[in-house]
Design an enzyme around this catalytic site. Structure first.
Site, mmCIF file in Angstrom:
data_model
loop_
_atom_site.group_PDB
_atom_site.id
_atom_site.type_symbol
_atom_site.label_atom_id
_atom_site.label_comp_id
_atom_site.label_asym_id
_atom_site.label_seq_id
_atom_site.Cartn_x
_atom_site.Cartn_y
_atom_site.Cartn_z
ATOM 1 N N GLY A 113 51.000 -9.060 12.692
ATOM 2 C CA GLY A 113 50.835 -7.787 12.027
ATOM 3 C C GLY A 113 50.637 -6.655 13.007
ATOM 4 C CG ASP A 114 48.758 -4.370 16.121
ATOM 5 O OD1 ASP A 114 49.403 -3.788 17.012
ATOM 6 O OD2 ASP A 114 47.845 -3.819 15.488
ATOM 7 C CG ASP A 115 51.698 -3.656 19.716
ATOM 8 O OD1 ASP A 115 52.648 -3.157 19.083
ATOM 9 O OD2 ASP A 115 50.733 -3.004 20.126
#
Length: 503
Positions: A276-278
């Site tokens: 859900g992020d990098d």
């Protein structure tokens, strides 16, 4: 790192080839080691009854170990319910005593092993069997509160302290976390709900965080559902991260895959992240705290990496980059259904630099951005930041890339009065999305006004060559192949040893 051959088979030694005195001395040495340790298990792999083992499994490691133990030797229970925090701590404490005698390996056997936070030791290997799952406790009390990192000055999510990570280590040498693709499950859902509801007073724990250490290896594992970041080596050197599968829901914030932070000589290889992020976030400290700590991330090598992250980047540089990021080499990259390919995140007050960045051989499918740079990203840890501390972003090289079903090729926004310079993009072909065809298939939320052109560039400068669609005017068209270093980093030369473990 020690790249010398050190293959240990853990087979029972043949004493008939040595004389009686030598035999007696070896036996006395083993007995002395046993007594000093005070262990309830036989301390060396050579001494175990191999008839009780079903198989001998090879694994790769920076060093093999002389001594071996099993979590069950310390009262561990793999029923998924019983807490094994005490068992892990006792195992590491006892095995650390043989660090100078060939090191030790702790096997997590098949089962589900519930535990709170625990630490590692030097000259130590944590081996997680293919059918083993380490389950992170969901109780806040199982994660001691610790001080913020000195290069951050504050917890990232709260001004005070932060929860200790599940697996931790500080000031270690020669530490390995590996397995036959065993699993570490952060069971992060309860943390995500508390975070979204703003019920947490401290920064969420990470899955693995190793500080101030050298010769670190994390490999051949599946990591999933971390409360926040999954792997966070910080202030480390000679770091090898290979053959990792990292999985988190794409709608949960800050579940980054791999975050090398103020690390020197790191390699990331053959790994796959859904987040859900990098997928990879390269960092080096936050504002004046990072500037003062002055420990950059440098000589980072990435190869064979695949990412799915609908709300973030394949590789992000920053936004906490105040200690500097330089000499990053990435190739053999794949991004699917991700917000951006390569992204640089920084802002006024960050200071530091991002320079000498080299990326080539990338394929991207269904993207919002291929190239994205922000000079206005992120907040500040406190009011002590210097608004005159401007970052230096220069010598950024991208080449040999193909992307399809893309909304925007490049959104490059520097800082007024502090332009991002020496950007080079060559041999890049991008096919823009068919808006009518994808009208019902969009997963991106909120298309910004003024962002409909394939390129949007401000306060940047550099060159481009053989780029389709044609790059923005700020990247002057010129016949050039963007640079990629021809030398080999020392970390890329390190060869792992083949070791064996009996299970």
């Amino acid at each position: 790192m020690n790249a010398m051959s050190n293959t240990t088979s853990y087979t029972k030694p043949h004493y008939f080839s040595i004389d009686l005195i030598s035999f007696f001395l070896q036996i006395m040495e083993k007995l002395l080691t046993f007594i000093l340790l005070g262990l309830v298990f036989v301390s060396t792999a050579e001494s175990r009854d191999h008839k009780s083992f079903k198989e001998q499994i090879p694994y790769s490691a920076i060093n093999c170990r002389k001594h071996i133990a099993y979590l069950t030797d310390f009262g561990g229970k793999g029923d998924g319910v019983t807490s094994n925090s005490a068992a892990f701590k006792a195992a590491v404490a006892n095995l650390s005593k043989v660090a100078s005698d060939g090191g030790a390996l702790l096997v997590v056997p098949p089962g589900k092993w519930l535990t709170g936070s625990f630490g590692l030791a030097s000259h130590f290997t944590l081996y997680i069997h293919q059918k083993a799952v380490i389950l992170a406790s969901q109780e806040e009390s199982d994660y001691p509160l610790i001080d913020p990192l000195p290069s951050y000055g504050s917890g990232r999510e709260a001004p005070g302290k932060r929860f200790s990570s599940l697996i931790v280590g500080t000031n270690l040498t020669d530490v390995v976390v590996t397995g036959g693709n065993g699993t570490i499950d952060g069971q992060g859902e309860i943390w995500w709900k508390k975070f979204k509801a703003k019920k947490l007073k401290h920064t969420r724990p990470y899955l693995i965080e190793i500080l101030h250490s050298t010769h670190l290896q994390i490999s051949d594992l599946t990591l999933t559902n971390s409360p926040s970041w999954h792997i966070h080596p910080t202030y480390c050197s000679n770091v090898i991260l290979e053959r990792l599968t990292i999985l988190a829901p794409v709608d949960v914030p800050n579940t980054d895959g791999i975050n090398p932070d103020s690390c020197t000589d790191t390699r990331i290889r053959d790994s796959y992240v859904v987040s859900g992020d990098d997928c990879i976030a390269v960092k080096s400290g936050w504002d004046h705290h990072g500037i003062n700590y002055a420990k950059p991330t440098q000589r980072l090598s990435i190869r064979g990496f695949t990412c799915i992250s609908p709300k973030s980047a394949l590789i992000a540089l920053g936004s906490e980059m105040s200690g500097g990021i330089r000499d990053v080499r990435a190739e053999g990259l794949r991004a699917l259904n991700s917000e951006s390919g390569i992204r640089i995140k920084t802002g006024v007050g960050r200071g530091g630099y991002v320079k000498d960045i080299y990326v080539r051989d990338a394929e991207m499918y269904t993207m919002k951005y291929v190239f994205w740079m922000n000079g206005d990203y992120g907040g500040h840890p406190d009011t002590g930041f210097d608004p005159k501390a401007l970052p230096e972003i220069t010598n950024i090289n991208y080449r040999d890339m193909v992307a399809k079903n893309v909304k925007i090729v490049g959104a490059l926004s520097g800082i007024k009065g502090d332009a991002f310079t020496n950007i080079c993009i060559s041999n890049v072909t991008v096919a823009l999305e068919n808006k009518e065809k994808n009208k019902e298939k969009r997963f991106f939320i909120g298309e910004e006004k003024g962002k409909k052109l394939p390129w949007n560039c401000t306060d940047v400068g550099g060159v481009s060559s053989k780029v389709t669609p044609k790059a923005c005017p700020e990247l002057v068209e010129k016949e050039v192949d963007c640079a990629f270093p021809t030398d080999t980093l020392a970390i890329d030369k390190v060869k792992l040893n083949q070791c064996f473990v009996n299970v």
